[in-house]
Write a protein that holds these residues in place. Sequence first.
Motif, PDB file in Angstrom:
ATOM      1  N   UNK A   1      -4.163  10.398  15.409  1.00  0.00           N
ATOM      2  CA  UNK A   1      -4.704   9.264  14.657  1.00  0.00           C
ATOM      3  C   UNK A   1      -4.400   7.939  15.364  1.00  0.00           C
ATOM      4  N   UNK A   2      -3.146   7.787  15.820  1.00  0.00           N
ATOM      5  CA  UNK A   2      -2.780   6.545  16.499  1.00  0.00           C
ATOM      6  C   UNK A   2      -3.584   6.357  17.782  1.00  0.00           C
ATOM      7  N   UNK A   3      -3.823   7.441  18.491  1.00  0.00           N
ATOM      8  CA  UNK A   3      -4.599   7.365  19.730  1.00  0.00           C
ATOM      9  C   UNK A   3      -6.033   6.941  19.451  1.00  0.00           C
ATOM     10  N   UNK A   4      -6.651   7.560  18.438  1.00  0.00           N
ATOM     11  CA  UNK A   4      -8.029   7.203  18.086  1.00  0.00           C
ATOM     12  C   UNK A   4      -8.120   5.758  17.611  1.00  0.00           C
TER      13      UNK A   4
ATOM     14  N   UNK B   1      -2.945   2.596   7.071  1.00  0.00           N
ATOM     15  CA  UNK B   1      -3.088   3.885   6.405  1.00  0.00           C
ATOM     16  C   UNK B   1      -2.480   3.752   5.024  1.00  0.00           C
ATOM     17  N   UNK B   2      -3.327   3.865   4.001  1.00  0.00           N
ATOM     18  CA  UNK B   2      -2.906   3.658   2.622  1.00  0.00           C
ATOM     19  C   UNK B   2      -2.785   4.981   1.879  1.00  0.00           C
ATOM     20  N   UNK B   3      -1.748   5.085   1.076  1.00  0.00           N
ATOM     21  CA  UNK B   3      -1.664   6.146   0.078  1.00  0.00           C
ATOM     22  C   UNK B   3      -2.111   5.529  -1.238  1.00  0.00           C
ATOM     23  N   UNK B   4      -3.017   6.176  -1.942  1.00  0.00           N
ATOM     24  CA  UNK B   4      -3.564   5.556  -3.149  1.00  0.00           C
ATOM     25  C   UNK B   4      -3.805   6.590  -4.232  1.00  0.00           C
ATOM     26  N   UNK B   5      -3.608   6.160  -5.483  1.00  0.00           N
ATOM     27  CA  UNK B   5      -4.014   7.011  -6.593  1.00  0.00           C
ATOM     28  C   UNK B   5      -5.534   7.123  -6.526  1.00  0.00           C
ATOM     29  N   UNK B   6      -6.083   8.329  -6.667  1.00  0.00           N
ATOM     30  CA  UNK B   6      -7.472   8.561  -6.272  1.00  0.00           C
ATOM     31  C   UNK B   6      -8.518   7.766  -7.040  1.00  0.00           C
ATOM     32  N   UNK B   7      -8.442   7.713  -8.362  1.00  0.00           N
ATOM     33  CA  UNK B   7      -9.504   7.032  -9.110  1.00  0.00           C
ATOM     34  C   UNK B   7      -9.492   5.538  -8.851  1.00  0.00           C
TER      35      UNK B   7
ATOM     36  N   UNK C   1       8.902   8.731   0.525  1.00  0.00           N
ATOM     37  CA  UNK C   1       9.654   7.943   1.489  1.00  0.00           C
ATOM     38  C   UNK C   1       8.728   7.558   2.643  1.00  0.00           C
ATOM     39  N   UNK C   2       8.556   6.274   2.862  1.00  0.00           N
ATOM     40  CA  UNK C   2       7.667   5.822   3.926  1.00  0.00           C
ATOM     41  C   UNK C   2       8.120   6.341   5.283  1.00  0.00           C
ATOM     42  N   UNK C   3       9.429   6.477   5.473  1.00  0.00           N
ATOM     43  CA  UNK C   3       9.947   6.927   6.767  1.00  0.00           C
ATOM     44  C   UNK C   3       9.507   8.345   7.104  1.00  0.00           C
ATOM     45  N   UNK C   4       9.140   9.130   6.084  1.00  0.00           N
ATOM     46  CA  UNK C   4       8.742  10.524   6.305  1.00  0.00           C
ATOM     47  C   UNK C   4       7.235  10.690   6.437  1.00  0.00           C
ATOM     48  N   UNK C   5       6.475   9.596   6.371  1.00  0.00           N
ATOM     49  CA  UNK C   5       5.021   9.681   6.421  1.00  0.00           C
ATOM     50  C   UNK C   5       4.466   8.675   7.417  1.00  0.00           C
ATOM     51  N   UNK C   6       3.145   8.723   7.583  1.00  0.00           N
ATOM     52  CA  UNK C   6       2.469   7.747   8.443  1.00  0.00           C
ATOM     53  C   UNK C   6       1.871   6.601   7.633  1.00  0.00           C
TER      54      UNK C   6
END
Length: 302
Positions: free
Chosen positions: A82-85, A98-104, A136-141
Motif C-alpha cells: 500500500x505504501x509503495x502504491x 488510511x481511516x478506520x471508520x464505523x461503516x454506516x 491500538x494504532x501502533x498495531x495497524x496501518x
Amino acid sequence: MRRKIPSTQALLCFDAAARHESYTRAAQELVLTQSAVSRQVTLLEDFLGLKLFRRTRHGVALTPAGVDYARQVGQRLDGLERDTLDTMTRQGTGGHLTLAAVPTFATHWLIPRLATLAQRHPDITVHIDTRTRPFLFADTAFDAALYTGTPEQVRNWPGTRADKLLDEEVVPVCSPQLMAGRTHLTPKALAQLPLLQQSTRPEGWRQWFDAMGVSAPNALGGPRYELFSMLAVAATHHLGVALMPRLLIAGELARGELVVACPKALRGTRSYYLITPDVGHAPEVLTRFRTWVQEQALLSTR
C-alpha cells in the motif's frame, strides 16, 4: 545498526507458500521454480532458527510458529505494498490517509462529502476500512479513526486524541407504506408495531420508550441487525420501525424512502469523534483532514 530482517525474496516466497500451503502453487504465483521457493523458505527457517512448515503426504503444512509468523508477515507485506502504491501515485506531493471508520457513518456521511475535500486538497488520497471498536494504532496501518461512542469509551482509548464531531440524535423511522396514510404516530402506537433492533445497541428502543413515558413490553423484541445501514434497508422494505440517527438517513428521508414515524427524538449518549494518535506533531496531511472534517461537521448541524 544493521536491521535483523530476512530478505524480501524469502518473505515473499514464504508468504505465498503459507497462503497456498504448497510450494508448487507458490512457485506458479511468483513465476519461480518449486526448488527456488523451497530454497528461500529453507533460508528463512535457518535465519529464524525454527521450522515454519512440516512435510505431509499431500505437501506441506504450517507449523504453529509458521501460522503466527505468516499472519505477521502478510500484514506487513500488505502495508508495504500500500505504501509503495501510494508513493508511486503521489509522485512526491500531497499525502494519503488510511481511516478506520464505523461503516454506516462512512457510507452515508463521510463519503458523500469527500468531493469537497478533493476540491480543496486534490493531493490528498483517503483510504477507508471499517472498524467498530477501539484498537491500538501502533498495531495497524491506520492514521485516524471515525468512531462513535460514549465519552467514557473515548477517554478509555489509550494513546489517542479525540475531537468530537457530532452528537447523535435518534428518531423512529419507517417506510411510508407502514404509516398507512398517517402523518405521524404516537409513542404508544409505535409500541404496537414491529420494532427493528440494532444488535450492538440492544437497549435502544427501551431507552426511547422510557424517555417518552410509555410502557412497551416488546421494546427488546424484533429482528436484530448489526449495522445501521441494514436497519435502514429493512425499514424501507416495510419490515418495521427503526430507531436511527437522523444524520445517517438524510438521503433516504429526502428521497421519501423513509419517513419520520414520530417526531420525538432522543439525544443519545454517543457522539461521533475523529480519533488520532496522541503525538506531539501530527503529519500535515492529518492536520488538513482534521480541519476539513471539523468544518463539515459544523456545516451539517446548521
